[in-house]
Scaffold this motif. Structure first.
Motif, PDB file in Angstrom:
ATOM      1  N   SER A  12      17.564  27.262  44.637  1.00 27.64           N
ATOM      2  CA  SER A  12      15.901  26.596  45.440  1.00 27.64           C
ATOM      3  C   SER A  12      15.537  26.338  44.237  1.00 27.64           C
ATOM      4  O   SER A  12      14.311  25.677  45.011  1.00 27.64           O
ATOM      5  CB  SER A  12      16.167  27.591  46.782  1.00 27.64           C
ATOM      6  OG  SER A  12      17.006  27.550  47.831  1.00 27.64           O
ATOM      7  N   THR A  15      15.282  23.414  42.870  1.00 28.08           N
ATOM      8  CA  THR A  15      16.004  22.377  43.474  1.00 28.08           C
ATOM      9  C   THR A  15      14.530  21.869  43.604  1.00 28.08           C
ATOM     10  O   THR A  15      14.255  21.071  43.287  1.00 28.08           O
ATOM     11  CB  THR A  15      16.592  22.749  44.369  1.00 28.08           C
ATOM     12  OG1 THR A  15      17.957  22.624  44.216  1.00 28.08           O
ATOM     13  CG2 THR A  15      16.471  21.491  45.235  1.00 28.08           C
ATOM     14  N   TYR A  16      13.364  22.976  44.021  1.00 22.00           N
ATOM     15  CA  TYR A  16      12.339  23.035  44.121  1.00 22.00           C
ATOM     16  C   TYR A  16      11.527  22.314  43.314  1.00 22.00           C
ATOM     17  O   TYR A  16      10.496  21.043  43.196  1.00 22.00           O
ATOM     18  CB  TYR A  16      11.294  24.246  44.783  1.00 22.00           C
ATOM     19  CG  TYR A  16      10.585  24.203  44.966  1.00 22.00           C
ATOM     20  CD1 TYR A  16      10.019  23.163  46.538  1.00 22.00           C
ATOM     21  CD2 TYR A  16       8.660  24.524  44.662  1.00 22.00           C
ATOM     22  CE1 TYR A  16       8.397  22.816  46.574  1.00 22.00           C
ATOM     23  CE2 TYR A  16       7.378  24.409  44.970  1.00 22.00           C
ATOM     24  CZ  TYR A  16       7.480  23.548  45.772  1.00 22.00           C
ATOM     25  OH  TYR A  16       6.527  23.149  46.277  1.00 22.00           O
ATOM     26  N   GLU A  19      12.608  18.704  42.220  1.00 25.64           N
ATOM     27  CA  GLU A  19      11.682  17.345  42.899  1.00 25.64           C
ATOM     28  C   GLU A  19       9.999  17.653  43.818  1.00 25.64           C
ATOM     29  O   GLU A  19       9.482  16.424  43.856  1.00 25.64           O
ATOM     30  CB  GLU A  19      12.462  17.812  44.788  1.00 25.64           C
ATOM     31  CG  GLU A  19      14.081  17.667  45.160  1.00 25.64           C
ATOM     32  CD  GLU A  19      14.338  17.570  46.472  1.00 25.64           C
ATOM     33  OE1 GLU A  19      13.950  17.365  47.270  1.00 25.64           O
ATOM     34  OE2 GLU A  19      15.887  17.977  46.111  1.00 25.64           O
ATOM     35  N   TYR A  20      10.061  18.417  43.520  1.00 21.82           N
ATOM     36  CA  TYR A  20       8.172  19.147  43.574  1.00 21.82           C
ATOM     37  C   TYR A  20       7.195  19.244  42.107  1.00 21.82           C
ATOM     38  O   TYR A  20       6.540  18.685  42.684  1.00 21.82           O
ATOM     39  CB  TYR A  20       8.107  19.874  44.323  1.00 21.82           C
ATOM     40  CG  TYR A  20       8.452  19.266  45.643  1.00 21.82           C
ATOM     41  CD1 TYR A  20       7.923  19.059  46.669  1.00 21.82           C
ATOM     42  CD2 TYR A  20       9.652  19.826  46.274  1.00 21.82           C
ATOM     43  CE1 TYR A  20       8.141  18.292  48.069  1.00 21.82           C
ATOM     44  CE2 TYR A  20      10.164  19.671  47.967  1.00 21.82           C
ATOM     45  CZ  TYR A  20       9.671  18.931  48.736  1.00 21.82           C
ATOM     46  OH  TYR A  20      10.158  18.641  49.625  1.00 21.82           O
ATOM     47  N   PHE A  38       8.706  29.162  50.017  1.00 17.20           N
ATOM     48  CA  PHE A  38       8.200  27.611  49.601  1.00 17.20           C
ATOM     49  C   PHE A  38       7.347  27.048  50.695  1.00 17.20           C
ATOM     50  O   PHE A  38       7.371  27.290  52.105  1.00 17.20           O
ATOM     51  CB  PHE A  38       9.878  27.163  49.989  1.00 17.20           C
ATOM     52  CG  PHE A  38      10.407  27.955  48.323  1.00 17.20           C
ATOM     53  CD1 PHE A  38      10.637  26.660  47.262  1.00 17.20           C
ATOM     54  CD2 PHE A  38      11.775  28.516  48.926  1.00 17.20           C
ATOM     55  CE1 PHE A  38      11.451  27.296  46.590  1.00 17.20           C
ATOM     56  CE2 PHE A  38      11.785  29.362  47.227  1.00 17.20           C
ATOM     57  CZ  PHE A  38      12.635  28.201  46.662  1.00 17.20           C
ATOM     58  N   VAL A  42      10.611  22.928  53.295  1.00 15.05           N
ATOM     59  CA  VAL A  42      11.403  22.189  52.612  1.00 15.05           C
ATOM     60  C   VAL A  42      12.734  23.648  52.364  1.00 15.05           C
ATOM     61  O   VAL A  42      13.784  22.306  51.683  1.00 15.05           O
ATOM     62  CB  VAL A  42      10.425  23.140  51.361  1.00 15.05           C
ATOM     63  CG1 VAL A  42      10.973  22.997  49.774  1.00 15.05           C
ATOM     64  CG2 VAL A  42       9.075  22.018  50.973  1.00 15.05           C
ATOM     65  N   VAL A  43      12.978  24.795  52.434  1.00 20.25           N
ATOM     66  CA  VAL A  43      14.333  25.388  52.576  1.00 20.25           C
ATOM     67  C   VAL A  43      15.285  24.759  53.600  1.00 20.25           C
ATOM     68  O   VAL A  43      16.566  24.573  52.924  1.00 20.25           O
ATOM     69  CB  VAL A  43      13.918  26.760  52.769  1.00 20.25           C
ATOM     70  CG1 VAL A  43      15.789  27.340  51.908  1.00 20.25           C
ATOM     71  CG2 VAL A  43      12.841  27.341  51.087  1.00 20.25           C
ATOM     72  N   PHE A  46      16.719  21.335  52.271  1.00 23.17           N
ATOM     73  CA  PHE A  46      17.574  21.792  50.808  1.00 23.17           C
ATOM     74  C   PHE A  46      19.086  21.661  51.774  1.00 23.17           C
ATOM     75  O   PHE A  46      19.961  21.161  51.325  1.00 23.17           O
ATOM     76  CB  PHE A  46      17.106  23.139  49.642  1.00 23.17           C
ATOM     77  CG  PHE A  46      15.909  22.062  49.132  1.00 23.17           C
ATOM     78  CD1 PHE A  46      15.308  21.225  48.914  1.00 23.17           C
ATOM     79  CD2 PHE A  46      14.917  23.943  48.642  1.00 23.17           C
ATOM     80  CE1 PHE A  46      14.178  20.971  48.023  1.00 23.17           C
ATOM     81  CE2 PHE A  46      14.089  22.913  47.483  1.00 23.17           C
ATOM     82  CZ  PHE A  46      13.578  22.398  47.594  1.00 23.17           C
TER      83      PHE A  46
END
Length: 171
Positions: A12, A15-16, A19-20, A38, A42-43, A46
């Protein structure tokens, strides 16, 4: 599976960041409910994204220790996967790739782990351990660092020690 065999916390975070463009400090997740570190939604995004569960990294040492345990004990992998339907096929494919020594007969996808009757359960959530009739082992994850009601294992090396596995090096 999640946060015990598959490192969804790190996944996570990664990925965060991808993506961000923001790298969160893992320590900011300590002691707060899972996903709360988060921005809202957001989670959940995902968890409902195709490929998220399939591409999770393997928790360090889990393959070696679970393989050694499976040579002495009957092992079942149980995941409360029903909440995220995309996860079913992805988790099975992930297990087949990373834990191919575990038979499909020993994989249980369910809605609630209260159905599990076994001698031991290794899990990262109180909700899964609270009603378990066997011996619960709490696998450390950021969201459970404040829990003190269970025997805690911080990593797979400690799991190997708990079960007195010799000649197993959890890397």
């Amino acid at each position: 599976m999640d946060n015990v065999m598959a490192d969804l916390t790190q996944h996570s975070l990664d990925t965060y960041a991808k993506e961000y463009g923001i790298q969160l400090d893992p320590a900011t997740l300590d002691g707060i409910p899972e996903g709360s570190g988060f921005p809202e939604g957001v989670v959940l995004k995902f968890l409902n994204t195709p490929g998220f569960f399939r591409n999770a990294p393997v928790m360090a040492g889990s393959q070696e220790v679970i393989k050694a345990l499976s040579e002495k004990h009957e092992i079942f992998i149980v995941s409360a996967a029903m909440e995220f339907p995309l996860s079913l096929a992805e988790k099975l494919a992930w297990l087949n790739e990373h834990f191919s020594f575990i038979s499909w007969r020993n994989i249980v996808f369910c809605g609630s782990k209260t159905i599990v009757e076994a001698d031991y359960m290794i899990d990262d959530h109180d909700k899964n351990l609270r009603y378990f009739k066997g011996a619960p082992l709490l696998f450390t994850a950021p969201h459970n660092v404040t829990l003190t009601d269970y025997k805690r294992v911080n990593n797979w090396e400690e799991v190997a020690t708990f079960f007195a596995l010799s000649n197993v090096e959890a890397v």
